[in-house]
Write a protein that holds these residues in place. Sequence first.
Motif, PDB file in Angstrom:
ATOM      1  N   UNK A 335       0.711  -1.146   0.036  1.00 37.67           N
ATOM      2  CA  UNK A 335       0.079  -0.197  -0.035  1.00 37.67           C
ATOM      3  C   UNK A 335       0.712   1.046   0.062  1.00 37.67           C
ATOM      4  N   UNK A 336       1.853   1.211   0.728  1.00 40.36           N
ATOM      5  CA  UNK A 336       2.787   2.378   0.837  1.00 40.36           C
ATOM      6  C   UNK A 336       3.480   2.555  -0.283  1.00 40.36           C
ATOM      7  N   UNK A 337       3.791   1.391  -1.115  1.00 39.46           N
ATOM      8  CA  UNK A 337       4.332   1.345  -2.308  1.00 39.46           C
ATOM      9  C   UNK A 337       3.882   2.192  -3.406  1.00 39.46           C
ATOM     10  N   UNK A 338       2.524   2.188  -3.112  1.00 35.74           N
ATOM     11  CA  UNK A 338       1.582   3.085  -4.086  1.00 35.74           C
ATOM     12  C   UNK A 338       1.813   4.428  -4.071  1.00 35.74           C
ATOM     13  N   UNK A 339       1.555   4.870  -2.633  1.00 37.06           N
ATOM     14  CA  UNK A 339       1.752   6.212  -2.404  1.00 37.06           C
ATOM     15  C   UNK A 339       3.155   6.634  -2.777  1.00 37.06           C
ATOM     16  N   UNK A 340       4.179   5.704  -2.381  1.00 36.75           N
ATOM     17  CA  UNK A 340       5.531   6.448  -2.662  1.00 36.75           C
ATOM     18  C   UNK A 340       5.753   6.511  -4.338  1.00 36.75           C
ATOM     19  N   UNK A 341       5.043   5.378  -4.964  1.00 43.52           N
ATOM     20  CA  UNK A 341       5.529   5.650  -6.462  1.00 43.52           C
ATOM     21  C   UNK A 341       4.688   6.914  -7.106  1.00 43.52           C
ATOM     22  N   UNK A 342       3.769   7.451  -6.362  1.00 41.41           N
ATOM     23  CA  UNK A 342       2.991   8.472  -7.012  1.00 41.41           C
ATOM     24  C   UNK A 342       3.379  10.014  -6.373  1.00 41.41           C
ATOM     25  N   UNK A 343       4.361   9.823  -5.150  1.00 38.22           N
ATOM     26  CA  UNK A 343       5.088  10.743  -4.623  1.00 38.22           C
ATOM     27  C   UNK A 343       3.879  11.461  -3.696  1.00 38.22           C
ATOM     28  N   UNK A 344       2.872  10.927  -3.213  1.00 34.09           N
ATOM     29  CA  UNK A 344       1.886  11.437  -2.553  1.00 34.09           C
ATOM     30  C   UNK A 344       2.044  11.213  -1.260  1.00 34.09           C
ATOM     31  N   UNK A 345       2.185  12.250  -0.427  1.00 32.47           N
ATOM     32  CA  UNK A 345       2.643  12.380   1.158  1.00 32.47           C
ATOM     33  C   UNK A 345       1.324  11.961   1.878  1.00 32.47           C
ATOM     34  N   UNK A 346       1.522  11.084   2.925  1.00 32.51           N
ATOM     35  CA  UNK A 346       0.385  10.578   3.775  1.00 32.51           C
ATOM     36  C   UNK A 346       0.689  11.248   5.079  1.00 32.51           C
ATOM     37  N   UNK A 347      -0.714  11.652   5.798  1.00 32.80           N
ATOM     38  CA  UNK A 347      -0.427  12.270   6.833  1.00 32.80           C
ATOM     39  C   UNK A 347      -0.858  11.445   8.112  1.00 32.80           C
ATOM     40  N   UNK A 348      -2.249  10.999   8.152  1.00 29.68           N
ATOM     41  CA  UNK A 348      -2.683  10.474   9.351  1.00 29.68           C
ATOM     42  C   UNK A 348      -2.885   8.873   8.757  1.00 29.68           C
ATOM     43  N   UNK A 419      -3.400   6.656  14.602  1.00 28.61           N
ATOM     44  CA  UNK A 419      -2.411   5.912  15.713  1.00 28.61           C
ATOM     45  C   UNK A 419      -1.349   6.339  15.464  1.00 28.61           C
ATOM     46  N   UNK A 420      -0.905   7.388  14.992  1.00 30.24           N
ATOM     47  CA  UNK A 420       0.516   7.802  14.810  1.00 30.24           C
ATOM     48  C   UNK A 420       1.570   7.842  15.886  1.00 30.24           C
ATOM     49  N   UNK A 421       2.597   7.972  15.774  1.00 28.49           N
ATOM     50  CA  UNK A 421       3.636   7.518  16.864  1.00 28.49           C
ATOM     51  C   UNK A 421       3.916   8.620  17.778  1.00 28.49           C
ATOM     52  N   UNK A 422       3.621   9.862  17.313  1.00 27.79           N
ATOM     53  CA  UNK A 422       4.013  11.013  18.169  1.00 27.79           C
ATOM     54  C   UNK A 422       3.262  11.144  19.545  1.00 27.79           C
ATOM     55  N   UNK A 423       4.187  11.362  20.651  1.00 27.90           N
ATOM     56  CA  UNK A 423       3.696  11.181  21.881  1.00 27.90           C
ATOM     57  C   UNK A 423       3.127  12.488  22.111  1.00 27.90           C
ATOM     58  N   UNK A 424       3.385  13.539  21.397  1.00 29.91           N
ATOM     59  CA  UNK A 424       2.965  14.923  21.850  1.00 29.91           C
ATOM     60  C   UNK A 424       1.752  15.481  21.060  1.00 29.91           C
ATOM     61  N   UNK A 425       1.326  14.571  20.041  1.00 31.59           N
ATOM     62  CA  UNK A 425      -0.087  15.099  19.503  1.00 31.59           C
ATOM     63  C   UNK A 425      -1.084  13.857  19.408  1.00 31.59           C
ATOM     64  N   UNK A 426      -2.429  14.433  19.213  1.00 21.70           N
ATOM     65  CA  UNK A 426      -3.376  13.547  18.897  1.00 21.70           C
ATOM     66  C   UNK A 426      -4.177  14.023  17.886  1.00 21.70           C
ATOM     67  N   UNK A 427      -4.148  13.280  16.690  1.00 24.05           N
ATOM     68  CA  UNK A 427      -4.879  13.790  15.457  1.00 24.05           C
ATOM     69  C   UNK A 427      -6.169  13.192  15.026  1.00 24.05           C
ATOM     70  N   UNK A 428      -7.229  13.661  14.451  1.00 23.22           N
ATOM     71  CA  UNK A 428      -8.436  13.033  14.075  1.00 23.22           C
ATOM     72  C   UNK A 428      -8.936  13.839  12.825  1.00 23.22           C
ATOM     73  N   UNK A 429      -9.871  12.998  12.323  1.00 25.26           N
ATOM     74  CA  UNK A 429     -10.473  13.831  10.975  1.00 25.26           C
ATOM     75  C   UNK A 429     -12.021  14.066  11.291  1.00 25.26           C
ATOM     76  N   UNK A 430     -12.598  15.202  11.014  1.00 24.71           N
ATOM     77  CA  UNK A 430     -13.767  15.660  10.816  1.00 24.71           C
ATOM     78  C   UNK A 430     -14.143  16.268   9.201  1.00 24.71           C
ATOM     79  N   UNK A 431     -15.382  16.552   9.516  1.00 26.76           N
ATOM     80  CA  UNK A 431     -15.938  17.097   8.142  1.00 26.76           C
ATOM     81  C   UNK A 431     -15.082  18.567   8.105  1.00 26.76           C
ATOM     82  N   UNK A 432     -14.938  19.126   6.949  1.00 28.31           N
ATOM     83  CA  UNK A 432     -14.083  20.408   6.798  1.00 28.31           C
ATOM     84  C   UNK A 432     -15.185  21.359   7.310  1.00 28.31           C
ATOM     85  N   UNK A 433     -16.382  21.275   7.141  1.00 28.98           N
ATOM     86  CA  UNK A 433     -17.225  22.497   7.696  1.00 28.98           C
ATOM     87  C   UNK A 433     -17.217  22.500   9.065  1.00 28.98           C
ATOM     88  N   UNK A 434     -17.045  21.148  10.042  1.00 32.56           N
ATOM     89  CA  UNK A 434     -16.929  21.229  11.277  1.00 32.56           C
ATOM     90  C   UNK A 434     -15.676  21.762  12.006  1.00 32.56           C
TER      91      UNK A 434
END
Length: 449
Positions: A335-348, A419-434
């Motif tokens: 899966x990651x190879x697909x993103x890498x091949x197309x040079x698309x950066x993944x965040x969360x 479920x990222x590795x950083x001990x100093x943040x929590x990230x989550x996704x919401x709808x843009x308008x929210x």
Amino acid sequence: MIVAKFGGTSVADAAAIGRLIGIVRSRTADRPVVVVSALAGMTDALLALAGPVQDGDGAALDGAIEALVERHVATARDLAGAESALPAIADDAGLLRRELEGSLGRRLRPAELDALAGRGELWSSRLIAAALEGADVAATWVDIRPIMVTDDRHGRATPHMPVLTARARGCLRPLVEGGRIAVTQGFIGATVDGAPTTLGRGGSDFTAALLGAALDAERVEIWTDVNGLMTADPRIVPSARTLRAASYEEAAELATFGAKVLHPATAQPLVKAGIPIVVLNSVRPEDPGTTIEPSAELERLGNSPVRSISWKRGITVVNVRAPRMLGAYGFLRAMFEVFERHEVVVDVLASGEVSVSLTVEDRTRLDAVVRDLGELGEVWVEHGRAVVAVVGIGIRATPGLAARLFRAVQPANVEVISQGASAINMTFVVREEDGPGVVRRLHQEFFGT
Ligand code: ADP
Ligand code: ASP
Ligand code: MG
């Protein structure tokens, strides 16, 4: 010596450039190298020229270029000595016009967009160098392109640190040591062959940091239109407070998740040498701003471990479900190879029992990514999302914090929790308008305002 970078609003007009002159003068003893952005709004306006070019509308193109030059002329008129920069700006605008006229009726290529976008910094730096000279500050305009050598990934080029270090030392140190103030461009660079590149939007902060590291500066000052790194974007939370100090890691996390005040890569070149970044308000230069450094003492605001909340809109969530692949060796890698091949950066990233969710910002190559992921499993895409990041001291390990956070976010629906590795943040996704409402409710919850 120090590097002092002035962002777009801090060079927006004659009044702003007047303030810049005062600030630079107050720093003379620190021997500054000055890095400037384009006049506020100029980069967008330049990139918008691609419209009339593609439409083949030569008259509209001429008019638009004329208006951009006129803004520099009007700014120069109110600054003693600055008019001496105008012939060079007019010449370059003429060159730009001829370049673009040669492309009428077609879409500009990434390399051409870089050559176009970079004009804003080239012109503003000429104007500012002349205005400093006019105010009796010994300034020398320096073309950063032969110094800032990058790869050829147009629009998001990566600088070549060893080469730029040698060249920055060779070109800029003699000026600094000779008591002159180099005035140069943020954001732009060039390949070894001299083709213009850019470091990505908001990249002038990164330029300042790269030069700070190359020249072993005492500090890098980022002059902008807010008092420093704040507990949230003050445009969304007017009661946001300024952090007096921050760590490199915090600054990087906040910037990665939307705090536009710093380019996400700014801290990176400075970590090794421990060079501090000071974010300062060019309208209130006496304010202390935020100092970002390794030994920063991180204060607890509102008696909570949370230090700041940021958000980033324009996010797309890509979900891949592959029940048959469950536990299959190599699935994630494929899966990651697909993103890498197309040079698309993944965040969360979040993975469930049978599915994986990723967020991407750049949609240009998304169709190709989705097509290739389709070979691994069922793929569905959700547009119009935002990532919210809560950054603080060890917050992932703080008992009860997640529950408090998700209670505060309601009634907005949280779609993906990283479920990222950083001990100093929590990230989550919401709808843009929210997004803005969620940021405000979290700020209320953790800072009481
Ligand atoms: P410049 O042109 O000086 O580079 P930017 O517009 O790129 O300035 O960045 C400054 C803006 O960043 C502020 O006006 C503010 O709205 C926004 N911002 C977003 N998040 C934060 C934050 N956490 N702290 C301070 N400013 C923030
Ligand atoms: N002028 C560029 C931009 O608008 C770079 C910067 O301001 O940092 O993206
Ligand atoms: Mg910026």
